[in-house]
Design a protein around this motif. Structure first.
Motif, PDB file in Angstrom:
ATOM      1  N   SER A   1      35.783  25.675  28.153  1.00  0.00           N
ATOM      2  CA  SER A   1      34.685  24.716  28.044  1.00  0.00           C
ATOM      3  C   SER A   1      33.317  25.350  28.219  1.00  0.00           C
ATOM      4  CB  SER A   1      34.864  23.581  29.065  1.00  0.00           C
ATOM      5  OG  SER A   1      34.973  24.085  30.373  1.00  0.00           O
ATOM      6  N   ALA A   2      33.256  26.531  28.845  1.00  0.00           N
ATOM      7  CA  ALA A   2      31.962  27.193  29.035  1.00  0.00           C
ATOM      8  C   ALA A   2      31.401  27.746  27.731  1.00  0.00           C
ATOM      9  CB  ALA A   2      32.086  28.318  30.060  1.00  0.00           C
ATOM     10  N   ASN A   3      32.288  28.097  26.793  1.00  0.00           N
ATOM     11  CA  ASN A   3      31.877  28.618  25.486  1.00  0.00           C
ATOM     12  C   ASN A   3      30.994  29.858  25.613  1.00  0.00           C
ATOM     13  OD1 ASN A   3      31.954  28.577  22.668  1.00  0.00           O
ATOM     14  ND2 ASN A   3      30.074  27.366  22.525  1.00  0.00           N
ATOM     15  N   VAL A   4      31.417  30.786  26.494  1.00  0.00           N
ATOM     16  CA  VAL A   4      30.716  32.056  26.690  1.00  0.00           C
ATOM     17  C   VAL A   4      31.633  33.173  26.211  1.00  0.00           C
ATOM     18  CG1 VAL A   4      29.762  33.660  28.398  1.00  0.00           C
ATOM     19  CG2 VAL A   4      29.388  31.195  28.656  1.00  0.00           C
ATOM     20  N   ALA A   5      31.148  34.002  25.310  1.00  0.00           N
ATOM     21  CA  ALA A   5      31.979  35.077  24.757  1.00  0.00           C
ATOM     22  C   ALA A   5      32.173  36.188  25.788  1.00  0.00           C
ATOM     23  CB  ALA A   5      31.331  35.653  23.502  1.00  0.00           C
ATOM     24  N   PRO A   6      33.410  36.645  26.019  1.00  0.00           N
ATOM     25  CA  PRO A   6      33.644  37.761  26.932  1.00  0.00           C
ATOM     26  C   PRO A   6      33.171  39.077  26.311  1.00  0.00           C
ATOM     27  CG  PRO A   6      35.693  37.109  25.896  1.00  0.00           C
ATOM     28  CD  PRO A   6      34.656  36.117  25.442  1.00  0.00           C
ATOM     29  N   GLU A   7      32.383  39.835  27.047  1.00  0.00           N
ATOM     30  CA  GLU A   7      31.788  41.061  26.508  1.00  0.00           C
ATOM     31  C   GLU A   7      32.421  42.330  27.057  1.00  0.00           C
ATOM     32  OE1 GLU A   7      27.650  40.740  27.342  1.00  0.00           O
ATOM     33  OE2 GLU A   7      27.324  39.060  25.955  1.00  0.00           O
ATOM     34  N   THR A   8      33.173  42.225  28.132  1.00  0.00           N
ATOM     35  CA  THR A   8      33.800  43.398  28.744  1.00  0.00           C
ATOM     36  C   THR A   8      35.309  43.286  28.617  1.00  0.00           C
ATOM     37  OG1 THR A   8      33.980  42.378  30.923  1.00  0.00           O
ATOM     38  CG2 THR A   8      31.917  43.543  30.421  1.00  0.00           C
ATOM     39  N   LEU A   9      35.997  44.403  28.777  1.00  0.00           N
ATOM     40  CA  LEU A   9      37.456  44.383  28.698  1.00  0.00           C
ATOM     41  C   LEU A   9      38.042  43.512  29.794  1.00  0.00           C
ATOM     42  CD1 LEU A   9      40.099  45.274  27.462  1.00  0.00           C
ATOM     43  CD2 LEU A   9      39.940  47.418  28.768  1.00  0.00           C
ATOM     44  N   GLU A  10      37.481  43.601  30.992  1.00  0.00           N
ATOM     45  CA  GLU A  10      37.999  42.800  32.101  1.00  0.00           C
ATOM     46  C   GLU A  10      37.843  41.305  31.819  1.00  0.00           C
ATOM     47  OE1 GLU A  10      37.196  46.784  33.069  1.00  0.00           O
ATOM     48  OE2 GLU A  10      35.672  45.277  32.560  1.00  0.00           O
ATOM     49  N   ALA A  11      36.707  40.929  31.221  1.00  0.00           N
ATOM     50  CA  ALA A  11      36.488  39.520  30.882  1.00  0.00           C
ATOM     51  C   ALA A  11      37.464  39.068  29.804  1.00  0.00           C
ATOM     52  CB  ALA A  11      35.042  39.312  30.426  1.00  0.00           C
ATOM     53  N   LYS A  12      37.727  39.930  28.843  1.00  0.00           N
ATOM     54  CA  LYS A  12      38.673  39.585  27.783  1.00  0.00           C
ATOM     55  C   LYS A  12      40.085  39.426  28.337  1.00  0.00           C
ATOM     56  CE  LYS A  12      35.972  41.866  24.155  1.00  0.00           C
ATOM     57  NZ  LYS A  12      35.882  42.990  23.201  1.00  0.00           N
ATOM     58  N   ILE A  13      40.452  40.318  29.252  1.00  0.00           N
ATOM     59  CA  ILE A  13      41.797  40.228  29.848  1.00  0.00           C
ATOM     60  C   ILE A  13      41.929  38.959  30.678  1.00  0.00           C
ATOM     61  CG2 ILE A  13      43.395  41.275  31.497  1.00  0.00           C
ATOM     62  CD1 ILE A  13      42.385  44.021  30.549  1.00  0.00           C
ATOM     63  N   LEU A  14      40.914  38.640  31.488  1.00  0.00           N
ATOM     64  CA  LEU A  14      40.984  37.425  32.300  1.00  0.00           C
ATOM     65  C   LEU A  14      41.088  36.192  31.419  1.00  0.00           C
ATOM     66  CD1 LEU A  14      40.894  35.786  34.886  1.00  0.00           C
ATOM     67  CD2 LEU A  14      38.391  35.953  34.833  1.00  0.00           C
ATOM     68  N   GLN A  15      40.283  36.135  30.366  1.00  0.00           N
ATOM     69  CA  GLN A  15      40.360  34.974  29.476  1.00  0.00           C
ATOM     70  C   GLN A  15      41.751  34.847  28.866  1.00  0.00           C
ATOM     71  OE1 GLN A  15      38.593  34.180  25.270  1.00  0.00           O
ATOM     72  NE2 GLN A  15      36.960  33.674  26.727  1.00  0.00           N
ATOM     73  N   ASP A  16      42.302  35.955  28.396  1.00  0.00           N
ATOM     74  CA  ASP A  16      43.650  35.921  27.830  1.00  0.00           C
ATOM     75  C   ASP A  16      44.677  35.500  28.870  1.00  0.00           C
ATOM     76  OD1 ASP A  16      42.625  36.775  25.423  1.00  0.00           O
ATOM     77  OD2 ASP A  16      43.693  38.697  25.383  1.00  0.00           O
ATOM     78  N   ALA A  17      44.585  36.072  30.060  1.00  0.00           N
ATOM     79  CA  ALA A  17      45.567  35.789  31.112  1.00  0.00           C
ATOM     80  C   ALA A  17      45.525  34.328  31.531  1.00  0.00           C
ATOM     81  CB  ALA A  17      45.310  36.694  32.316  1.00  0.00           C
ATOM     82  N   ASP A  18      44.328  33.768  31.618  1.00  0.00           N
ATOM     83  CA  ASP A  18      44.193  32.366  32.002  1.00  0.00           C
ATOM     84  C   ASP A  18      44.706  31.448  30.903  1.00  0.00           C
ATOM     85  OD1 ASP A  18      43.042  30.363  33.911  1.00  0.00           O
ATOM     86  OD2 ASP A  18      41.791  29.888  32.189  1.00  0.00           O
TER      87      ASP A  18
END
Length: 222
Positions: free
Chosen positions: A120-137
């Motif tokens: 719902s935040a609609n914020v693009a993940p820019e780092t690998l850690e952010a991408k992994i967290l988004q995928d994991a969640d």
């Protein structure tokens, strides 16, 4: 030993190899009584994240802290503040880590991952850690657990299971606030297309298929 300390002591080893970090952060990790965003959810997301991290890389300590604090502020699904939940969590996470004297760079990395993880935040993940967290969640939102969480949240919000006259919304607009299974088409079936990492996409494909099976079996019984 208080109940929270006992819970921390019993759960921390499950967050290996970051059990020491978990002991420190579990008391801050969740609030409220939402069983779909509780410490069990956080542990499942951690396991997903570590599975992706093992193949994709990234900063393990930053990733673990991001997972542990990604839902540290509770905002109900039907709250007008829902789209701000991850930003509020990032602010709280930053304060917690600053009190622990983390480096500013790592705090910013955690804050970005926490902010960007939310659909719902609609914020693009820019780092690998952010991408992994988004995928994991998001992996926890599809598959068998995702279906269970969907029905749990529907009950919590007072929604019905389905529209008895038109379960698949063939002649009406989707309304996932009124009917649980509308949420499958409104959101859950769309998640598999937005995964950020190759490992996450492979895991999502399998869980997406499970989610479709859940709906097919549900429809067969009604």
């Amino acid at each position: 030993m208080t109940a929270s300390l006992a819970l921390t002591a019993s759960l921390a080893p499950a967050f290996a190899p970051f059990e020491d970090l978990a002991r420190t952060l579990i008391p801050h990790a969740s609030e409220g009584d939402d069983g779909s965003h509780d410490i069990a959810h956080i542990l499942r997301v951690f396991k997903n994240a570590m599975r992706i991290h093992h193949l994709e890389g990234g900063h393990g300590q930053v990733l673990a802290a991001s997972v542990l604090l990604h839902d540290c502020v509770a905002v109900e699904k039907n709250s007008p503040l829902r789209s701000q939940a991850s930003r509020l969590a990032a602010e709280k996470a930053s304060k917690v880590l600053a009190d622990l004297r983390w480096a500013d760079e790592d705090i910013r990395a955690v804050a970005h991952a926490v902010t960007a993880h939310s659909f719902s935040a609609n914020v693009a993940p820019e780092t690998l850690e952010a991408k992994i967290l988004q995928d994991a969640d998001r992996l926890d939102a599809i598959g068998m657990v995702g279906a269970a969480r969907c029905f749990y949240i529907a009950g919590r919000m007072g929604s019905g299971l389905y529209d008895p006259t038109d379960p698949l919304a063939q002649h009406r607009p989707l309304d996932d606030k009124a009917f649980a299974i509308d949420h499958f088409e409104a959101k859950l079936f769309k998640l598999a297309d937005g995964f950020q990492t190759a490992t996450g996409r492979a895991l999502a494909e399998e869980r997406h298929a499970r989610l479709k099976t859940v709906l097919d079996l549900f429809l067969d019984e009604i």
